[in-house]
Write a protein that holds these residues in place. Structure first.
Motif, PDB file in Angstrom:
ATOM      1  N   LEU A 165       0.394  -1.151  -0.071  1.00 18.63           N
ATOM      2  CA  LEU A 165       0.132  -0.057   0.115  1.00 18.63           C
ATOM      3  C   LEU A 165       0.882   1.084   0.521  1.00 18.63           C
ATOM      4  CD1 LEU A 165      -2.671   1.399   0.582  1.00 18.63           C
ATOM      5  CD2 LEU A 165      -2.410   1.511   2.924  1.00 18.63           C
ATOM      6  N   VAL A 166       1.311   1.944  -0.896  1.00 16.89           N
ATOM      7  CA  VAL A 166       1.368   3.464  -1.435  1.00 16.89           C
ATOM      8  C   VAL A 166       0.343   4.375  -0.837  1.00 16.89           C
ATOM      9  CG1 VAL A 166       3.479   4.463  -2.264  1.00 16.89           C
ATOM     10  CG2 VAL A 166       3.009   1.770  -2.887  1.00 16.89           C
ATOM     11  N   ILE A 167       0.759   5.360   0.206  1.00 17.19           N
ATOM     12  CA  ILE A 167       0.046   5.952  -0.142  1.00 17.19           C
ATOM     13  C   ILE A 167       1.129   7.554  -0.137  1.00 17.19           C
ATOM     14  CG2 ILE A 167      -1.113   7.847   1.474  1.00 17.19           C
ATOM     15  CD1 ILE A 167      -1.661   4.854   3.394  1.00 17.19           C
ATOM     16  N   GLY A 168       0.165   8.885  -0.057  1.00 11.32           N
ATOM     17  CA  GLY A 168       0.522  10.539  -0.498  1.00 11.32           C
ATOM     18  C   GLY A 168      -0.261  11.051   0.418  1.00 11.32           C
ATOM     19  N   THR A 169       0.324  11.755   0.756  1.00  9.89           N
ATOM     20  CA  THR A 169      -0.627  12.328   1.872  1.00  9.89           C
ATOM     21  C   THR A 169      -0.224  14.118   2.683  1.00  9.89           C
ATOM     22  OG1 THR A 169      -2.311  12.612   3.975  1.00  9.89           O
ATOM     23  CG2 THR A 169      -0.353  11.380   3.772  1.00  9.89           C
ATOM     24  N   GLU A 170      -0.803  14.702   2.828  1.00  6.48           N
ATOM     25  CA  GLU A 170       0.079  16.297   2.678  1.00  6.48           C
ATOM     26  C   GLU A 170      -1.264  17.528   2.975  1.00  6.48           C
ATOM     27  OE1 GLU A 170       2.263  17.499   4.801  1.00  6.48           O
ATOM     28  OE2 GLU A 170       3.805  16.307   3.115  1.00  6.48           O
ATOM     29  N   THR A 171      -0.423  18.153   4.144  1.00 10.49           N
ATOM     30  CA  THR A 171      -1.539  19.076   4.682  1.00 10.49           C
ATOM     31  C   THR A 171      -0.420  20.248   4.333  1.00 10.49           C
ATOM     32  OG1 THR A 171      -1.272  18.692   6.976  1.00 10.49           O
ATOM     33  CG2 THR A 171      -3.021  17.443   6.344  1.00 10.49           C
ATOM     34  N   LEU A 172      -0.349  21.416   3.463  1.00 14.06           N
ATOM     35  CA  LEU A 172       0.746  22.185   3.567  1.00 14.06           C
ATOM     36  C   LEU A 172       0.269  23.565   3.935  1.00 14.06           C
ATOM     37  CD1 LEU A 172       2.303  21.290  -0.349  1.00 14.06           C
ATOM     38  CD2 LEU A 172       3.367  20.707   1.946  1.00 14.06           C
ATOM     39  N   SER A 173      -1.200  23.586   3.942  1.00 15.39           N
ATOM     40  CA  SER A 173      -1.576  25.068   4.874  1.00 15.39           C
ATOM     41  C   SER A 173      -1.339  25.086   5.209  1.00 15.39           C
ATOM     42  CB  SER A 173      -3.076  24.545   3.859  1.00 15.39           C
ATOM     43  OG  SER A 173      -3.872  23.325   4.907  1.00 15.39           O
ATOM     44  N   ASP A 194      -3.553  20.986   0.636  1.00 16.10           N
ATOM     45  CA  ASP A 194      -3.856  19.469   1.044  1.00 16.10           C
ATOM     46  C   ASP A 194      -4.733  18.243   0.886  1.00 16.10           C
ATOM     47  OD1 ASP A 194      -2.686  21.105   3.250  1.00 16.10           O
ATOM     48  OD2 ASP A 194      -5.220  21.767   3.661  1.00 16.10           O
ATOM     49  N   GLY A 195      -4.365  17.407   1.240  1.00 17.43           N
ATOM     50  CA  GLY A 195      -5.152  16.183   0.277  1.00 17.43           C
ATOM     51  C   GLY A 195      -4.256  14.478   0.424  1.00 17.43           C
ATOM     52  N   ALA A 196      -4.656  13.519  -0.260  1.00 18.69           N
ATOM     53  CA  ALA A 196      -4.270  12.525   0.052  1.00 18.69           C
ATOM     54  C   ALA A 196      -4.893  11.290  -1.162  1.00 18.69           C
ATOM     55  CB  ALA A 196      -4.689  11.688   1.468  1.00 18.69           C
ATOM     56  N   GLY A 197      -3.605  10.458  -2.013  1.00 21.16           N
ATOM     57  CA  GLY A 197      -3.746   9.932  -2.334  1.00 21.16           C
ATOM     58  C   GLY A 197      -3.588   7.979  -2.317  1.00 21.16           C
ATOM     59  N   ALA A 198      -3.772   7.638  -2.458  1.00 21.07           N
ATOM     60  CA  ALA A 198      -3.070   6.493  -2.315  1.00 21.07           C
ATOM     61  C   ALA A 198      -3.505   5.541  -2.941  1.00 21.07           C
ATOM     62  CB  ALA A 198      -3.734   5.672  -1.141  1.00 21.07           C
TER      63      ALA A 198
END
Length: 352
Positions: A158-166, A181-185
């Motif tokens: 399972l590979v996830i990219g997630t961030e809250t840059l705001s 902000d957002g996430a994808g998996a």
């Protein structure tokens, strides 16, 4: 054996921050001096360059690991697998969990451990770890998952990219309007089905380029000097990307044995609309061609730049027919590509 993405999921936050919401901001130059333009002019120029007219911010009670968990649940469901079968959970991010209205980053335990905990996975042999690779982090995570599977160390990842840059931007800096902000998996598996990852390319340029993106002081000279925010040298990043990303994509394509004419879509990190368009033009110029008009799907206009989340989110949207005028058919060849802090670049040629 082929290695394919068998499930996708994304989480797009519900809070919409439109460009006009920045009209009341007090933007300053890097030396703290006032910018001699009205905010309406600053914002209009920003939109013309980046293509962004709105972006998404995470709900106040959520963190990056929460967003990643939501996307992961969707990807696991889409892949129709038992989460206990996962051998690796690889989470790409840049700043860990930063709670709303706080400045401290929380990385203990790592986000992958938090997401595994939230998924209620009991299997201790499911290894959970984070990867810090700037905006190309999700693509690099997929490359690592492929390596584990090829080496016989894993069957499902399972590979996830997630961030809250705001939550790490300087509100006095015009560049703060880029980030979101957002996430994808994605679930990556060994399969007998045709297609999957055909080739990959990765490079890190650090001799002169390492600090094009960095943590620095606010443009407001009166704020605490010990507090840091995400900063960038936009011009240098633009020039770096224009030279190196097309070359990496070309090298990757040549490794795959695929013709440029067979590429259906290029899913490039949603960093800046003008920069992305210039990268694609430069890439096709290497083949003495002009890019097809529908080759590059874009989501930055409404979702902004969510770093590691942009590419997997874009892929999930297209796969589920949620991006107007873009779709994928079994057998289509696509390129994933990204550039980001470090400075690192990578690419994958993938047969859908």
């Amino acid at each position: 054996m082929n290695i394919k993405i068998t499930g996708t999921g994304s989480y797009i936050p519900g809070t919409i921050e439109k460009n006009e919401n920045f009209n009341s901001h007090h933007f300053l130059n890097t030396d703290g001096s006032p910018i001699n333009s009205e905010n309406t002019v600053i914002i209009e120029k920003f939109k013309a360059i980046t293509g962004i007219h709105e972006r998404r911010y995470a709900e106040e009670h959520l963190t990056s690991s929460d967003l990643g968990f939501f996307a992961a649940k969707k990807a696991i469901s889409d892949a129709k697998i038992n989460p206990e079968e996962l051998d690796y959970i690889i989470v790409a991010h840049n700043f860990g969990d930063v709670k709303h209205n706080t400045l401290q980053s929380d990385l203990l335990p790592c986000l992958a451990s938090r997401i595994k905990h939230s998924l209620r996975i009991k299997n201790p042999k499911c290894v959970a770890y984070d990867i810090l690779f700037g905006c190309p982090g999700w693509i690099e995570g997929v490359i690592q998952a492929q390596a584990f599977i090829k080496a016989g160390m894993a069957k499902k990842c399972l590979v996830i990219g997630t961030e809250t840059l705001s939550r790490v931007v300087d509100k006095y800096d015009r560049d703060s309007m880029i980030y979101s902000d957002g996430a994808g998996a994605t679930v990556i598996e060994a399969t007998e089905e045709e297609g999957g990852i055909l080739a990959h390319e990765t490079a890190s340029y650090t001799y002169d380029e390492a600090y094009y993106l960095f943590f620095g002081n606010s443009n407001n000279q009166e704020l605490c000097k010990d507090t840091r925010y995400i900063k960038m040298d936009g011009r240098k990043i633009y020039e770096f990307a224009l030279t190196n990303v097309p070359n990496a994509m070309k090298s990757c394509l040549e490794k795959s044995g695929t013709s440029i004419n067979d590429i259906k879509k290029i899913l490039i990190h949603q960093a800046n609309e003008k920069m992305d368009e210039a990268i694609i033009k430069r890439f096709y110029k290497l083949y003495k061609m002009n890019p097809p008009t529908d080759i590059m799907p874009m989501s930055i206009d409404k979702l902004g730049n969510s770093s590691v989340a942009t590419v997997p989110t874009l892929f999930d949207l297209i796969k589920n027919n949620k991006l107007e005028n873009h779709s994928l058919t079994k057998g289509d060849v696509i390129i994933f590509a990204s550039v980001g802090s470090g400075m690192s670049i990578n690419a994958i040629v993938y047969k859908y």
